[in-house]
Design a protein around this motif. Sequence first.
Motif, mmCIF file in Angstrom:
data_model
loop_
_atom_site.group_PDB
_atom_site.id
_atom_site.type_symbol
_atom_site.label_atom_id
_atom_site.label_comp_id
_atom_site.label_asym_id
_atom_site.label_seq_id
_atom_site.Cartn_x
_atom_site.Cartn_y
_atom_site.Cartn_z
ATOM 1 N N PHE A 30 0.826 -1.206 0.000
ATOM 2 C CA PHE A 30 0.000 0.000 0.000
ATOM 3 C C PHE A 30 0.864 1.262 0.000
ATOM 4 C CE2 PHE A 30 -2.853 3.272 1.534
ATOM 5 C CZ PHE A 30 -4.013 3.001 0.820
ATOM 6 N N GLN A 31 2.022 1.203 0.654
ATOM 7 C CA GLN A 31 2.921 2.355 0.644
ATOM 8 C C GLN A 31 3.378 2.675 -0.776
ATOM 9 O OE1 GLN A 31 5.810 0.885 3.405
ATOM 10 N NE2 GLN A 31 4.736 1.687 5.204
ATOM 11 N N ILE A 32 3.614 1.639 -1.582
ATOM 12 C CA ILE A 32 3.995 1.857 -2.983
ATOM 13 C C ILE A 32 2.857 2.536 -3.734
ATOM 14 C CG2 ILE A 32 4.477 0.684 -5.171
ATOM 15 C CD1 ILE A 32 6.050 -1.401 -3.530
ATOM 16 N N VAL A 33 1.621 2.064 -3.515
ATOM 17 C CA VAL A 33 0.463 2.685 -4.168
ATOM 18 C C VAL A 33 0.332 4.143 -3.738
ATOM 19 C CG1 VAL A 33 -2.056 2.695 -4.296
ATOM 20 C CG2 VAL A 33 -0.806 0.547 -4.527
ATOM 21 N N ALA A 34 0.490 4.406 -2.432
ATOM 22 C CA ALA A 34 0.381 5.775 -1.924
ATOM 23 C C ALA A 34 1.457 6.666 -2.543
ATOM 24 C CB ALA A 34 0.499 5.780 -0.405
#
Length: 277
Positions: A30-34
């Motif tokens: 999710f950090q990559i998506v954010a």
Amino acid sequence: MSRELRLRIISAIVLAAVVLTATWMGGMAFQIVAAIIGLLVYYEWSTMTRLAETHPKGNAFAWAIIVLIAADLVFGDSDMSVPLLCGGALTAVLFTAIGRGSWWLPGGIVYAGLSAISLAAIRGDNQAGLVAMLFIFAVVWATDILAYFVGRAIGGPKLAPRISPGKTWSGAIGGTVSAVIAGLALSMAVFSDLSIWTAFIALILSVSSQTGDLFESFIKRRFGVKDSSHLIPGHGGVMDRVDGLVFACFAAFLLTLAHAASTSHLDASVAAYLFGL
């Protein structure tokens, strides 16, 4: 079914699958998506406001700040993200104040940087973060969908005719009411509990979501563009899709920071604040 509608549906399914999968996984996924959302949001912001053409040096500085924030979210421990955002925005303000930049420059740093930071902070890497993110999704999606249908069914006075002529007060109220119901329904499903606090937070996030929608409409009208970009086939740009979501996340994240500072509970999570835990 027209080719454009088919393309729009396929794009929506792919996007939903990617975002929901990353939300379920949490952590680095999710950090990559954010981080990607933050980078793409700044790309669209700087393109719409023409910062690359009018203020190339300031735009290069802003890109450096957003890239550093994205890298810290993905590869670091996220402790430097907020200081980078604050320092970059303050430097851009000073740069603009002495006549060497545009006020859209610090605005872009804050908007894009806070988009990435708030999304990553809310989801985190635990079950509470998953519930918090799903809560915000439910509130924002309920707001968008019901505001559209209630507005079309009832009509009435316009909400902000100079910014977004299609939006009505009836739609805004209908979207907010449905958001509160959706938030309470999720809280009931997860915690078997209904509370005034949850309803209040859902209302605040719904209003924030609609404010974000109007804010992006203002920018597009100000610069005479229809879509923030053409990155998403059939849908326009990333900002067109996440304008309400990121403003709701801004509200949740900033309210949590204010609460943590006022109570000296500096380790308070967004999820704990949202559900009054």
